[in-house]
Design an enzyme around this catalytic site. Sequence first.
Site, PDB file in Angstrom:
ATOM      1  N   ASP A  89     -56.155   5.713  20.406  1.00  0.00           N
ATOM      2  CA  ASP A  89     -57.315   6.438  20.932  1.00  0.00           C
ATOM      3  C   ASP A  89     -58.132   5.520  21.831  1.00  0.00           C
ATOM      4  OD1 ASP A  89     -58.574   9.353  19.738  1.00  0.00           O
ATOM      5  OD2 ASP A  89     -59.886   8.139  21.020  1.00  0.00           O
ATOM      6  N   ASP A 112     -55.945   3.432  26.138  1.00  0.00           N
ATOM      7  CA  ASP A 112     -56.200   4.502  27.111  1.00  0.00           C
ATOM      8  C   ASP A 112     -54.838   4.984  27.596  1.00  0.00           C
ATOM      9  OD1 ASP A 112     -56.746   6.047  29.308  1.00  0.00           O
ATOM     10  OD2 ASP A 112     -58.217   4.672  30.185  1.00  0.00           O
ATOM     11  N   TYR A 129     -57.803  21.912  33.749  1.00  0.00           N
ATOM     12  CA  TYR A 129     -57.252  21.908  32.382  1.00  0.00           C
ATOM     13  C   TYR A 129     -55.979  22.758  32.307  1.00  0.00           C
ATOM     14  CZ  TYR A 129     -57.231  22.266  27.265  1.00  0.00           C
ATOM     15  OH  TYR A 129     -56.883  22.208  25.928  1.00  0.00           O
ATOM     16  N   LYS A 179     -52.093  21.550  31.590  1.00  0.00           N
ATOM     17  CA  LYS A 179     -51.332  21.987  30.410  1.00  0.00           C
ATOM     18  C   LYS A 179     -50.055  22.731  30.814  1.00  0.00           C
ATOM     19  CE  LYS A 179     -54.070  20.356  27.158  1.00  0.00           C
ATOM     20  NZ  LYS A 179     -53.627  19.282  26.259  1.00  0.00           N
TER      21      LYS A 179
HETATM   22  P1  NAD Z   1     -61.102  16.152  20.651  1.00  0.00           P
HETATM   23  O1  NAD Z   1     -61.924  15.906  21.880  1.00  0.00           O
HETATM   24  O2  NAD Z   1     -61.797  16.383  19.368  1.00  0.00           O
HETATM   25  O3  NAD Z   1     -60.077  14.935  20.456  1.00  0.00           O
HETATM   26  C1  NAD Z   1     -59.375  14.366  21.538  1.00  0.00           C
HETATM   27  C2  NAD Z   1     -59.143  12.889  21.249  1.00  0.00           C
HETATM   28  O4  NAD Z   1     -58.442  12.342  22.390  1.00  0.00           O
HETATM   29  C3  NAD Z   1     -60.455  12.105  21.110  1.00  0.00           C
HETATM   30  O5  NAD Z   1     -60.421  11.294  19.955  1.00  0.00           O
HETATM   31  C4  NAD Z   1     -60.520  11.281  22.389  1.00  0.00           C
HETATM   32  O6  NAD Z   1     -61.205  10.052  22.245  1.00  0.00           O
HETATM   33  C5  NAD Z   1     -59.030  11.085  22.699  1.00  0.00           C
HETATM   34  N1  NAD Z   1     -58.808  10.747  24.104  1.00  0.00           N
HETATM   35  C6  NAD Z   1     -59.367  11.326  25.206  1.00  0.00           C
HETATM   36  N2  NAD Z   1     -58.959  10.684  26.313  1.00  0.00           N
HETATM   37  C7  NAD Z   1     -58.116   9.693  25.913  1.00  0.00           C
HETATM   38  C8  NAD Z   1     -57.376   8.690  26.597  1.00  0.00           C
HETATM   39  N3  NAD Z   1     -57.437   8.566  27.931  1.00  0.00           N
HETATM   40  N4  NAD Z   1     -56.613   7.843  25.866  1.00  0.00           N
HETATM   41  C9  NAD Z   1     -56.563   7.939  24.523  1.00  0.00           C
HETATM   42  N5  NAD Z   1     -57.247   8.868  23.818  1.00  0.00           N
HETATM   43  C10 NAD Z   1     -58.008   9.714  24.504  1.00  0.00           C
HETATM   44  O7  NAD Z   1     -60.145  17.337  21.052  1.00  0.00           O
HETATM   45  P2  NAD Z   1     -59.183  18.303  20.183  1.00  0.00           P
HETATM   46  O8  NAD Z   1     -59.788  19.653  20.209  1.00  0.00           O
HETATM   47  O9  NAD Z   1     -58.807  17.676  18.877  1.00  0.00           O
HETATM   48  O10 NAD Z   1     -57.927  18.342  21.155  1.00  0.00           O
HETATM   49  C11 NAD Z   1     -56.711  17.692  20.911  1.00  0.00           C
HETATM   50  C12 NAD Z   1     -55.659  18.265  21.845  1.00  0.00           C
HETATM   51  O11 NAD Z   1     -55.528  19.675  21.585  1.00  0.00           O
HETATM   52  C13 NAD Z   1     -56.020  18.153  23.331  1.00  0.00           C
HETATM   53  O12 NAD Z   1     -54.877  17.831  24.077  1.00  0.00           O
HETATM   54  C14 NAD Z   1     -56.512  19.537  23.679  1.00  0.00           C
HETATM   55  O13 NAD Z   1     -56.359  19.837  25.053  1.00  0.00           O
HETATM   56  C15 NAD Z   1     -55.623  20.380  22.803  1.00  0.00           C
HETATM   57  N6  NAD Z   1     -56.173  21.724  22.548  1.00  0.00           N
HETATM   58  C16 NAD Z   1     -57.370  21.889  21.905  1.00  0.00           C
HETATM   59  C17 NAD Z   1     -57.856  23.173  21.707  1.00  0.00           C
HETATM   60  C18 NAD Z   1     -59.180  23.425  21.003  1.00  0.00           C
HETATM   61  O14 NAD Z   1     -59.647  24.560  21.014  1.00  0.00           O
HETATM   62  N7  NAD Z   1     -59.789  22.448  20.386  1.00  0.00           N
HETATM   63  C19 NAD Z   1     -57.148  24.283  22.170  1.00  0.00           C
HETATM   64  C20 NAD Z   1     -55.945  24.085  22.825  1.00  0.00           C
HETATM   65  C21 NAD Z   1     -55.467  22.798  23.000  1.00  0.00           C
END
Ligand code: NAD
Length: 266
Positions: A38, A63, A156, A160
Amino acid sequence: MANILDMPVAVVTGGARGIGLAIGRWFLAHGHRIVLLDIDAQTLAKTGSELVDPQRVLPIVCDVRDPAQVDAAIEQVADVFGRIDALVNNAGVAVFKPIAEVSYDEFRNVMATNLDGAFLCTQACAKLMRRNENGGSVVNVASISGLRASTLRIAYGTSKAALIALTKQQAVELGNEGIRVNAIAPGPVETEMAKLVHSVAIRSDYYDAIPLNRYGTTEEMAEAVGFLCSPAASFVNGQVLAVDGGFDAAGVGLPTLRRQAQPDQQ
Ligand code: NAD
């Protein structure tokens, strides 16, 4: 209890919180050692210290947009754990804005995180997976927004959709080496990301439009990822599994017809 050194290893990007953390917990509960990558060092440190059995958890600040950091992180995994069996490309960011308001930097950042990160991490992890007798499994966390277009998602949704295309490219090529690659496409899930981009009105629209009338949970996402990484999915490769309460099947639909279909309207 099994010897720790015999336990398979799962790498989860964006593992400090949200869906990624639930996925990490799933792998721990199913006898794996886990690596949480992370960019958010503070949250990662807190998460790492809260998880039971620290010997089985390797948090690495990384990153995923940066090739050198990804290579260094995976080298560290090779040194500490010696193998990788599963990779979940979950790290992601969202920018929801009208096309005219999305800056080039914002667009590039979403693509770099959601798409380039999955390319880089898979390339690096596949080197170790190739050495395994049973290959490995990669799951890319896409989104319902990658399956069809919708408003405010120029960056976004495009990232995706590209991630889903990447999944199929990777599946076709890495499948020859025993590495399966699949994707999940979550519908809305209650996480920090959702809190950031879903207003109260949007939340209520989702409840209305999703056949199961609710958001998904992080644990439900983790169960789907876990299945795809497990031997139960040993012949599943190049697929996208929507984990969305029927949202993709229904489409957005017409609110009037949906209301007519409610049992108390008949
Ligand atoms: P979140 O923001 O709670 O967690 C995302 C994590 O990714 C965070 O801990 C952040 O620090 C880390 N991150 C961001 N950029 C980074 C980088 N450059 N390098 C390393 N780590 C990095 O989000 P979430 O809701 O848990 O989402 C997780 C995944 O699920 C994402 O890919 C998101 O697009 C996908 N998603 C989420 C939803 C939703 O409704 N929450 C819906 C569809 C898809």
